[in-house]
Design a protein around this motif. Structure first.
Motif, PDB file in Angstrom:
ATOM      1  N   GLU A   1       0.832  -1.213   0.000  1.00  0.00           N
ATOM      2  CA  GLU A   1       0.000   0.000   0.000  1.00  0.00           C
ATOM      3  C   GLU A   1       0.862   1.257   0.000  1.00  0.00           C
ATOM      4  O   GLU A   1       0.498   2.271  -0.572  1.00  0.00           O
ATOM      5  CB  GLU A   1      -0.923   0.009   1.226  1.00  0.00           C
ATOM      6  CG  GLU A   1      -2.145  -0.889   1.064  1.00  0.00           C
ATOM      7  CD  GLU A   1      -2.755  -1.285   2.415  1.00  0.00           C
ATOM      8  OE1 GLU A   1      -3.590  -2.194   2.413  1.00  0.00           O
ATOM      9  OE2 GLU A   1      -2.369  -0.693   3.451  1.00  0.00           O
ATOM     10  N   ALA A   2       2.025   1.174   0.665  1.00  0.00           N
ATOM     11  CA  ALA A   2       2.911   2.341   0.739  1.00  0.00           C
ATOM     12  C   ALA A   2       3.667   2.555  -0.570  1.00  0.00           C
ATOM     13  O   ALA A   2       4.270   3.609  -0.772  1.00  0.00           O
ATOM     14  CB  ALA A   2       3.883   2.180   1.905  1.00  0.00           C
TER      15      ALA A   2
ATOM     16  N   ARG B   1       2.768 -13.096  -2.764  1.00  0.00           N
ATOM     17  CA  ARG B   1       2.589 -12.340  -4.006  1.00  0.00           C
ATOM     18  C   ARG B   1       1.125 -11.944  -4.191  1.00  0.00           C
ATOM     19  O   ARG B   1       0.814 -10.803  -4.550  1.00  0.00           O
ATOM     20  CB  ARG B   1       3.091 -13.148  -5.206  1.00  0.00           C
ATOM     21  CG  ARG B   1       3.214 -12.298  -6.460  1.00  0.00           C
ATOM     22  CD  ARG B   1       3.523 -13.132  -7.686  1.00  0.00           C
ATOM     23  NE  ARG B   1       4.892 -13.600  -7.752  1.00  0.00           N
ATOM     24  CZ  ARG B   1       5.263 -14.881  -7.780  1.00  0.00           C
ATOM     25  NH1 ARG B   1       4.354 -15.833  -7.746  1.00  0.00           N
ATOM     26  NH2 ARG B   1       6.524 -15.224  -7.854  1.00  0.00           N
ATOM     27  N   ALA B   2       0.227 -12.886  -3.897  1.00  0.00           N
ATOM     28  CA  ALA B   2      -1.202 -12.596  -4.043  1.00  0.00           C
ATOM     29  C   ALA B   2      -1.621 -11.488  -3.077  1.00  0.00           C
ATOM     30  O   ALA B   2      -2.351 -10.563  -3.456  1.00  0.00           O
ATOM     31  CB  ALA B   2      -2.014 -13.864  -3.792  1.00  0.00           C
ATOM     32  N   GLN B   3      -1.147 -11.562  -1.849  1.00  0.00           N
ATOM     33  CA  GLN B   3      -1.477 -10.514  -0.867  1.00  0.00           C
ATOM     34  C   GLN B   3      -0.973  -9.152  -1.343  1.00  0.00           C
ATOM     35  O   GLN B   3      -1.673  -8.151  -1.257  1.00  0.00           O
ATOM     36  CB  GLN B   3      -0.781 -10.827   0.467  1.00  0.00           C
ATOM     37  CG  GLN B   3      -1.561 -11.692   1.418  1.00  0.00           C
ATOM     38  CD  GLN B   3      -0.862 -11.729   2.773  1.00  0.00           C
ATOM     39  OE1 GLN B   3       0.235 -12.287   2.881  1.00  0.00           O
ATOM     40  NE2 GLN B   3      -1.468 -11.134   3.790  1.00  0.00           N
ATOM     41  N   ALA B   4       0.260  -9.129  -1.828  1.00  0.00           N
ATOM     42  CA  ALA B   4       0.857  -7.862  -2.273  1.00  0.00           C
ATOM     43  C   ALA B   4       0.097  -7.309  -3.475  1.00  0.00           C
ATOM     44  O   ALA B   4      -0.194  -6.107  -3.538  1.00  0.00           O
ATOM     45  CB  ALA B   4       2.329  -8.069  -2.617  1.00  0.00           C
ATOM     46  N   GLU B   5      -0.240  -8.172  -4.417  1.00  0.00           N
ATOM     47  CA  GLU B   5      -0.977  -7.741  -5.605  1.00  0.00           C
ATOM     48  C   GLU B   5      -2.324  -7.120  -5.208  1.00  0.00           C
ATOM     49  O   GLU B   5      -2.686  -6.050  -5.677  1.00  0.00           O
ATOM     50  CB  GLU B   5      -1.263  -8.942  -6.511  1.00  0.00           C
ATOM     51  CG  GLU B   5      -0.081  -9.398  -7.322  1.00  0.00           C
ATOM     52  CD  GLU B   5       0.276  -8.392  -8.416  1.00  0.00           C
ATOM     53  OE1 GLU B   5      -0.627  -7.817  -9.015  1.00  0.00           O
ATOM     54  OE2 GLU B   5       1.482  -8.198  -8.627  1.00  0.00           O
ATOM     55  N   ASN B   6      -3.042  -7.829  -4.347  1.00  0.00           N
ATOM     56  CA  ASN B   6      -4.364  -7.333  -3.933  1.00  0.00           C
ATOM     57  C   ASN B   6      -4.259  -5.991  -3.234  1.00  0.00           C
ATOM     58  O   ASN B   6      -5.048  -5.092  -3.482  1.00  0.00           O
ATOM     59  CB  ASN B   6      -5.042  -8.341  -2.999  1.00  0.00           C
ATOM     60  CG  ASN B   6      -5.458  -9.583  -3.759  1.00  0.00           C
ATOM     61  OD1 ASN B   6      -5.601  -9.539  -4.984  1.00  0.00           O
ATOM     62  ND2 ASN B   6      -5.641 -10.684  -3.046  1.00  0.00           N
TER      63      ASN B   6
ATOM     64  N   ARG C   1      -1.922  -3.741  -3.581  1.00  0.00           N
ATOM     65  CA  ARG C   1      -1.528  -2.679  -4.516  1.00  0.00           C
ATOM     66  C   ARG C   1      -2.736  -2.238  -5.340  1.00  0.00           C
ATOM     67  O   ARG C   1      -2.937  -1.057  -5.592  1.00  0.00           O
ATOM     68  CB  ARG C   1      -0.412  -3.150  -5.453  1.00  0.00           C
ATOM     69  CG  ARG C   1       0.897  -3.367  -4.713  1.00  0.00           C
ATOM     70  CD  ARG C   1       2.014  -3.634  -5.684  1.00  0.00           C
ATOM     71  NE  ARG C   1       2.370  -2.402  -6.379  1.00  0.00           N
ATOM     72  CZ  ARG C   1       2.918  -2.359  -7.599  1.00  0.00           C
ATOM     73  NH1 ARG C   1       3.105  -3.434  -8.272  1.00  0.00           N
ATOM     74  NH2 ARG C   1       3.224  -1.217  -8.131  1.00  0.00           N
ATOM     75  N   HIS C   2      -3.551  -3.193  -5.766  1.00  0.00           N
ATOM     76  CA  HIS C   2      -4.735  -2.822  -6.564  1.00  0.00           C
ATOM     77  C   HIS C   2      -5.738  -2.053  -5.735  1.00  0.00           C
ATOM     78  O   HIS C   2      -6.313  -1.086  -6.202  1.00  0.00           O
ATOM     79  CB  HIS C   2      -5.381  -4.077  -7.184  1.00  0.00           C
ATOM     80  CG  HIS C   2      -4.539  -4.630  -8.286  1.00  0.00           C
ATOM     81  ND1 HIS C   2      -4.324  -5.960  -8.477  1.00  0.00           N
ATOM     82  CD2 HIS C   2      -3.836  -3.994  -9.254  1.00  0.00           C
ATOM     83  CE1 HIS C   2      -3.505  -6.143  -9.509  1.00  0.00           C
ATOM     84  NE2 HIS C   2      -3.210  -4.960  -9.995  1.00  0.00           N
ATOM     85  N   ALA C   3      -5.892  -2.483  -4.487  1.00  0.00           N
ATOM     86  CA  ALA C   3      -6.877  -1.849  -3.613  1.00  0.00           C
ATOM     87  C   ALA C   3      -6.559  -0.379  -3.382  1.00  0.00           C
ATOM     88  O   ALA C   3      -7.459   0.432  -3.179  1.00  0.00           O
ATOM     89  CB  ALA C   3      -6.934  -2.596  -2.294  1.00  0.00           C
ATOM     90  N   CYS C   4      -5.282  -0.013  -3.418  1.00  0.00           N
ATOM     91  CA  CYS C   4      -4.956   1.387  -3.085  1.00  0.00           C
ATOM     92  C   CYS C   4      -4.816   2.253  -4.329  1.00  0.00           C
ATOM     93  O   CYS C   4      -4.363   3.379  -4.262  1.00  0.00           O
ATOM     94  CB  CYS C   4      -3.707   1.459  -2.204  1.00  0.00           C
ATOM     95  SG  CYS C   4      -2.209   0.996  -3.045  1.00  0.00           S
ATOM     96  N   ARG C   5      -5.167   1.704  -5.505  1.00  0.00           N
ATOM     97  CA  ARG C   5      -5.057   2.520  -6.730  1.00  0.00           C
ATOM     98  C   ARG C   5      -6.373   3.112  -7.138  1.00  0.00           C
ATOM     99  O   ARG C   5      -7.407   2.624  -6.775  1.00  0.00           O
ATOM    100  CB  ARG C   5      -4.493   1.672  -7.863  1.00  0.00           C
ATOM    101  CG  ARG C   5      -2.998   1.676  -7.730  1.00  0.00           C
ATOM    102  CD  ARG C   5      -2.298   0.990  -8.848  1.00  0.00           C
ATOM    103  NE  ARG C   5      -0.873   1.062  -8.587  1.00  0.00           N
ATOM    104  CZ  ARG C   5       0.026   0.329  -9.210  1.00  0.00           C
ATOM    105  NH1 ARG C   5      -0.359  -0.508 -10.118  1.00  0.00           N
ATOM    106  NH2 ARG C   5       1.288   0.446  -8.931  1.00  0.00           N
TER     107      ARG C   5
END
Ligand code: DX5
Ligand code: ZN
Length: 222
Positions: free
Chosen positions: A185-186, A211-216, A218-222
């Motif tokens: 998110e940061a 990887r799945a957690q990080a991807e989700n 990153r998408h959530a904060c865009r």
């Protein structure tokens, strides 16, 4: 795309080829080189990187926690590293060193210890392929994630965007299922994880889950 780089610091050093195989599907293998001077711990050097490079198809991300990287870092490219990270605190001429690493064919990367700010290095960013924000004091695996580094990750992401750069932003230290989302998110997009991967029952599955957690996130904060 989020990349997960398992750190072999948490692996069995007597079985590195098998430990590399155990995280098949990882984007890079993170190799922590420590010289007992820059950090109070000693790990491995060029000959081990050379052997590991022959033993695995996964590209090697060498994190040099050593004094005098200007002198020693280029040999890691020759040993087969695809990415070489030197510390800002140790480099005498970071621009010259980054250019030399790139000229030799590797990705050039610079790391910042927790107390080192990013701002003095703003003008240097175009010379780098990756910036590593340490989220623990370098030297040992298995330490607790430093939340107070999140604003630095955010500010670094802003600088990368301000200059329209393609470079990656890596976090290293205490990255786990509990902390990876906050890092993403940061603004981090490359995640080193040592103990979180190698202490898992299925390390390759731990890589996929992170990887799945990080991807989700990153998408959530865009
Ligand atoms: C610490 C190293 C890290 C370390 C991370 O100095 O640079 O790469 O292996 O280990 P964990 O993920 O256990 O904090
Ligand atoms: Zn590292």
């Amino acid at each position: 795309m989020a990349q997960i780089n398992p750190s072999i610091l948490s692996a069995d050093f007597a079985n590195l080829a098998a430990e590399a195989e155990a995280v098949r599907g990882a984007d890079w293998l993170h190799v922590d080189v420590m010289d007992n001077h820059f950090v109070p711990n000693l790990t491995l050097g060029v000959p081990v990187v050379e052997s590991l490079h022959k033993a695995t198809r996964t590209p090697l991300d060498c994190h040099l926690m050593i004094e005098e990287p200007d002198r020693w870092a280029p040999a890691y490219v020759e040993a087969g590293a695809g990415s070489v990270t030197f510390h800002a605190e140790a480099a005498a001429a970071p621009v010259r060193l980054a250019r030399e690493l790139r000229a030799k064919g590797a990705r050039a990367s610079m790391a910042l210890k927790p107390a080192t700010p990013i701002e003095p290095y703003e003008d240097l960013l175009p010379e780098l392929d990756m910036l590593l924000v340490m989220t623990v004091e370098p030297g040992f695996g298995g330490q607790a994630f430093l939340d107070i580094m999140l604003p630095k990750i955010r500010r670094t992401r802003q600088l990368i965007e301000k200059h329209g750069l393609e470079m990656w932003l890596q976090v290293d230290g205490g990255v786990s299922a509990e902390t990876v989302e906050r890092c993403a998110e940061a603004g981090a997009d490359v995640f080193v994880a040592g103990s979180a991967v190698y202490s898992a029952e299925d390390p390759a599955e731990a890589v996929r889950a992170l990887r799945a957690q990080a991807e989700n996130a990153r998408h959530a904060c865009r």
